[in-house]
Design a protein around this motif. Structure first.
Motif, PDB file in Angstrom:
ATOM      1  N   SER A   1       0.863  -1.187   0.000  1.00 42.33           N
ATOM      2  CA  SER A   1       0.000   0.000   0.000  1.00 42.33           C
ATOM      3  C   SER A   1       0.897   1.235   0.000  1.00 42.33           C
ATOM      4  CB  SER A   1      -0.954  -0.001   1.186  1.00 42.33           C
ATOM      5  OG  SER A   1      -0.268   0.084   2.381  1.00 42.33           O
ATOM      6  N   PRO A   2       0.944   1.942  -1.124  1.00 44.85           N
ATOM      7  CA  PRO A   2       1.942   3.000  -1.312  1.00 44.85           C
ATOM      8  C   PRO A   2       1.771   4.174  -0.343  1.00 44.85           C
ATOM      9  CG  PRO A   2       0.394   2.932  -3.142  1.00 44.85           C
ATOM     10  CD  PRO A   2       0.124   1.736  -2.326  1.00 44.85           C
ATOM     11  N   PHE A   3       0.563   4.432   0.110  1.00 47.46           N
ATOM     12  CA  PHE A   3       0.367   5.541   1.045  1.00 47.46           C
ATOM     13  C   PHE A   3       0.534   5.086   2.494  1.00 47.46           C
ATOM     14  CE2 PHE A   3      -2.446   7.661  -2.286  1.00 47.46           C
ATOM     15  CZ  PHE A   3      -1.481   8.602  -2.597  1.00 47.46           C
TER      16      PHE A   3
ATOM     17  N   LYS B   1      -9.317   4.225   4.054  1.00 52.61           N
ATOM     18  CA  LYS B   1      -8.894   5.509   4.616  1.00 52.61           C
ATOM     19  C   LYS B   1      -8.485   6.482   3.518  1.00 52.61           C
ATOM     20  CE  LYS B   1      -5.788   6.482   8.109  1.00 52.61           C
ATOM     21  NZ  LYS B   1      -4.824   6.026   9.125  1.00 52.61           N
ATOM     22  N   VAL B   2      -7.759   5.954   2.529  1.00 45.38           N
ATOM     23  CA  VAL B   2      -7.332   6.815   1.417  1.00 45.38           C
ATOM     24  C   VAL B   2      -8.558   7.343   0.675  1.00 45.38           C
ATOM     25  CG1 VAL B   2      -6.106   6.853  -0.775  1.00 45.38           C
ATOM     26  CG2 VAL B   2      -5.099   5.688   1.171  1.00 45.38           C
ATOM     27  N   MET B   3      -9.541   6.453   0.462  1.00 47.45           N
ATOM     28  CA  MET B   3     -10.741   6.895  -0.270  1.00 47.45           C
ATOM     29  C   MET B   3     -11.542   7.905   0.552  1.00 47.45           C
ATOM     30  SD  MET B   3     -10.706   5.802  -3.210  1.00 47.45           S
ATOM     31  CE  MET B   3      -8.956   5.582  -3.357  1.00 47.45           C
TER      32      MET B   3
ATOM     33  N   LEU C   1     -11.592  15.502   0.214  1.00 44.77           N
ATOM     34  CA  LEU C   1     -11.015  16.523  -0.665  1.00 44.77           C
ATOM     35  C   LEU C   1     -12.089  17.081  -1.600  1.00 44.77           C
ATOM     36  CD1 LEU C   1      -8.480  17.989  -1.700  1.00 44.77           C
ATOM     37  CD2 LEU C   1      -8.136  16.098  -3.272  1.00 44.77           C
ATOM     38  N   SER C   2     -12.912  16.172  -2.162  1.00 41.64           N
ATOM     39  CA  SER C   2     -13.962  16.642  -3.072  1.00 41.64           C
ATOM     40  C   SER C   2     -15.007  17.456  -2.317  1.00 41.64           C
ATOM     41  CB  SER C   2     -14.610  15.454  -3.787  1.00 41.64           C
ATOM     42  OG  SER C   2     -15.421  14.736  -2.882  1.00 41.64           O
ATOM     43  N   ASP C   3     -15.294  17.032  -1.089  1.00 40.84           N
ATOM     44  CA  ASP C   3     -16.251  17.780  -0.277  1.00 40.84           C
ATOM     45  C   ASP C   3     -15.680  19.153   0.085  1.00 40.84           C
ATOM     46  OD1 ASP C   3     -18.833  17.409   0.486  1.00 40.84           O
ATOM     47  OD2 ASP C   3     -18.371  16.644   2.472  1.00 40.84           O
ATOM     48  N   ALA C   4     -14.364  19.203   0.300  1.00 46.47           N
ATOM     49  CA  ALA C   4     -13.716  20.483   0.598  1.00 46.47           C
ATOM     50  C   ALA C   4     -13.866  21.427  -0.585  1.00 46.47           C
ATOM     51  CB  ALA C   4     -12.244  20.263   0.924  1.00 46.47           C
TER      52      ALA C   4
ATOM     53  N   GLU D   1     -10.749   0.207  12.774  1.00 45.40           N
ATOM     54  CA  GLU D   1     -10.401   1.221  11.779  1.00 45.40           C
ATOM     55  C   GLU D   1     -11.616   2.028  11.317  1.00 45.40           C
ATOM     56  OE1 GLU D   1      -7.114   1.151   8.339  1.00 45.40           O
ATOM     57  OE2 GLU D   1      -9.156   0.791   7.692  1.00 45.40           O
ATOM     58  N   MET D   2     -12.815   1.422  11.400  1.00 42.45           N
ATOM     59  CA  MET D   2     -14.017   2.166  10.999  1.00 42.45           C
ATOM     60  C   MET D   2     -14.192   3.420  11.852  1.00 42.45           C
ATOM     61  SD  MET D   2     -15.343   1.084   8.355  1.00 42.45           S
ATOM     62  CE  MET D   2     -16.815   2.055   8.244  1.00 42.45           C
ATOM     63  N   VAL D   3     -13.818   3.323  13.138  1.00 40.37           N
ATOM     64  CA  VAL D   3     -13.914   4.487  14.019  1.00 40.37           C
ATOM     65  C   VAL D   3     -13.017   5.599  13.488  1.00 40.37           C
ATOM     66  CG1 VAL D   3     -13.610   5.302  16.377  1.00 40.37           C
ATOM     67  CG2 VAL D   3     -14.445   3.004  15.976  1.00 40.37           C
ATOM     68  N   GLU D   4     -11.833   5.204  13.002  1.00 40.01           N
ATOM     69  CA  GLU D   4     -10.896   6.179  12.457  1.00 40.01           C
ATOM     70  C   GLU D   4     -11.472   6.855  11.212  1.00 40.01           C
ATOM     71  OE1 GLU D   4      -7.145   4.171  12.436  1.00 40.01           O
ATOM     72  OE2 GLU D   4      -6.203   5.894  11.453  1.00 40.01           O
ATOM     73  N   LYS D   5     -12.135   6.054  10.364  1.00 41.73           N
ATOM     74  CA  LYS D   5     -12.675   6.611   9.110  1.00 41.73           C
ATOM     75  C   LYS D   5     -13.817   7.575   9.387  1.00 41.73           C
ATOM     76  CE  LYS D   5     -11.645   2.406   6.770  1.00 41.73           C
ATOM     77  NZ  LYS D   5     -12.304   1.187   6.326  1.00 41.73           N
TER      78      LYS D   5
END
Lengths: 107, 251
Positions: free
Chosen positions: B21-23, B29-31, B37-40, B225-229
């Motif tokens: 996973s490059p990031f 999480k990346v998505m 970003l699009s919402d911003a 991880e869902m909590v993080e998202k």
């Protein structure tokens, strides 16, 4: 019905302390914004705008870097999110100039 | 060496060649980051539109003490947003920006409880996740209640003496309002409404994750991880409010 196999790690005090610190920063900056809103007169329109925008960006930095953890992600992910926001800066200049131009035509 | 096989340096594996996973972040999480970003961009467009329309209207020139609402110029925010629930019962005439200050602190506080939920999730602390997610939901609902009160006050309008000069208008709608040019209220409804809609959906999503944590779905999955998202989404809502607060209530 707690699962006995799951091992709960102890609280990461440094992390929590960091979050509290960021919260205090945000509260202080917001309080300063209120102070400026009521003490600096509206005659200094551009001074007010610039100071408010800078303080807002500082707050945004703390939320994104610490709360959203982006400051601790890989550089490639950081840049993928931050660099596209340059388009927003571009749009700000375009539309503020456009708004002023419309104002000059109308008044 | 052109005809030899491609040499793969195992020590320096190509990040974008697949298999890693490059990031150094999960797909979800990346998505979530790219969605935000699009919402911003959406919120930026709305707020910059506010700025542009603000600049096409004259500012109020004169002493703040003599300020009267008029469709001729853009209103001063602390003269518009100066109500607090029950202030007339307490004998207070005006409480400029106090209520919106309270709303800001509620949202910042709910952001802090959200990071504490994420931190508890990283430690597999089910009880901690439940507790802090619940506080976050309470914070979100409180904020929505405050916003409902503020909208109601804004729509109904204040005292009769505060009518617009020239034509008598009480309260605010999409086509006219007592506070200033018609666009002022229209932009207020659109931008704070769109933000409030994000808070509402954030509360729903937080509730779903709270439920999943409570019944043990996330514990059986082995990570929180869902909590993080959903945390990312919730902080974004707070982030947008920081900007809405500056441009609507301070500038």
């Amino acid at each position: 019905m707690d699962n006995p196999q799951v091992e709960v790690q102890p609280l990461n005090r440094d992390k929590v302390r960091n979050f509290i610190k960021v919260m205090i920063y945000l509260a202080i900056i917001t309080a300063l914004e209120f102070l400026i809103a009521f003490t600096v007169p509206h005659d200094y329109k551009w001074l007010r705008i610039v100071v408010f925008v800078v303080m807002t960006i500082v707050k945004a930095y703390y939320i994104v870097a610490e709360f959203m953890h982006l400051g601790h992600e890989k550089k490639s992910l950081k840049m993928s999110i931050v660099l596209p926001m340059l388009f927003v800066v571009f749009l700000v200049f375009i539309l503020i100039f456009q708004g002023s131009a419309i104002y000059n035509v109308l008044y | 060496m052109a005809d030899s096989a491609v040499l793969v340096d195992e020590g320096k594996k190509n990040l974008w060649g697949g298999g890693v996973s490059p990031f150094k972040a999960s797909y979800g999480k990346v998505m979530m980051w790219f969605f935000l970003l699009s919402d911003a961009f959406t919120f930026s467009a709305l707020l910059i539109t506010y700025g542009m329309i603000r600049f096409t209207h004259p500012s109020y020139e004169g002493a703040v003490a003599d300020f009267k609402f008029s469709p001729e110029y853009w209103p001063i925010p602390e003269k518009v947003f100066e109500a607090f629930p029950g202030m007339h019962a307490l004998g207070i005439e005006s409480a400029p920006l106090v209520f919106v200050g309270l709303m800001t602190f509620i949202l910042i506080a709910s952001s802090v409880t959200m990071v504490l939920a994420v931190e508890a999730g990283e430690r597999m602390d089910k009880k901690g996740v439940e507790k802090w997610m619940l506080w976050t939901i309470v914070g979100g609902l409180t904020f929505l209640g405050c916003q409902a009160w503020e909208w109601t006050h804004f729509i109904i309008g204040s005292d009769d003496s505060m009518n617009a000069i020239g034509n008598i208008v009480t309260g605010a709608g999409l086509s006219s309002n007592q506070y200033g040019p018609p666009n002022f209220a229209a932009l207020f409804f659109f931008i704070t409404g769109f933000h409030g809609f994000h808070v509402l959906s954030g509360v729903f999503i937080n509730f779903v994750i709270f439920y999943q944590a409570t019944v043990g779905i996330l514990e059986r999955r082995g990570h929180y991880e869902m909590v993080e998202k959903v945390g990312l989404y919730w902080h974004f809502v707070d982030l947008v409010w920081v900007f809405v607060f500056t441009f609507f209530y301070l500038v």
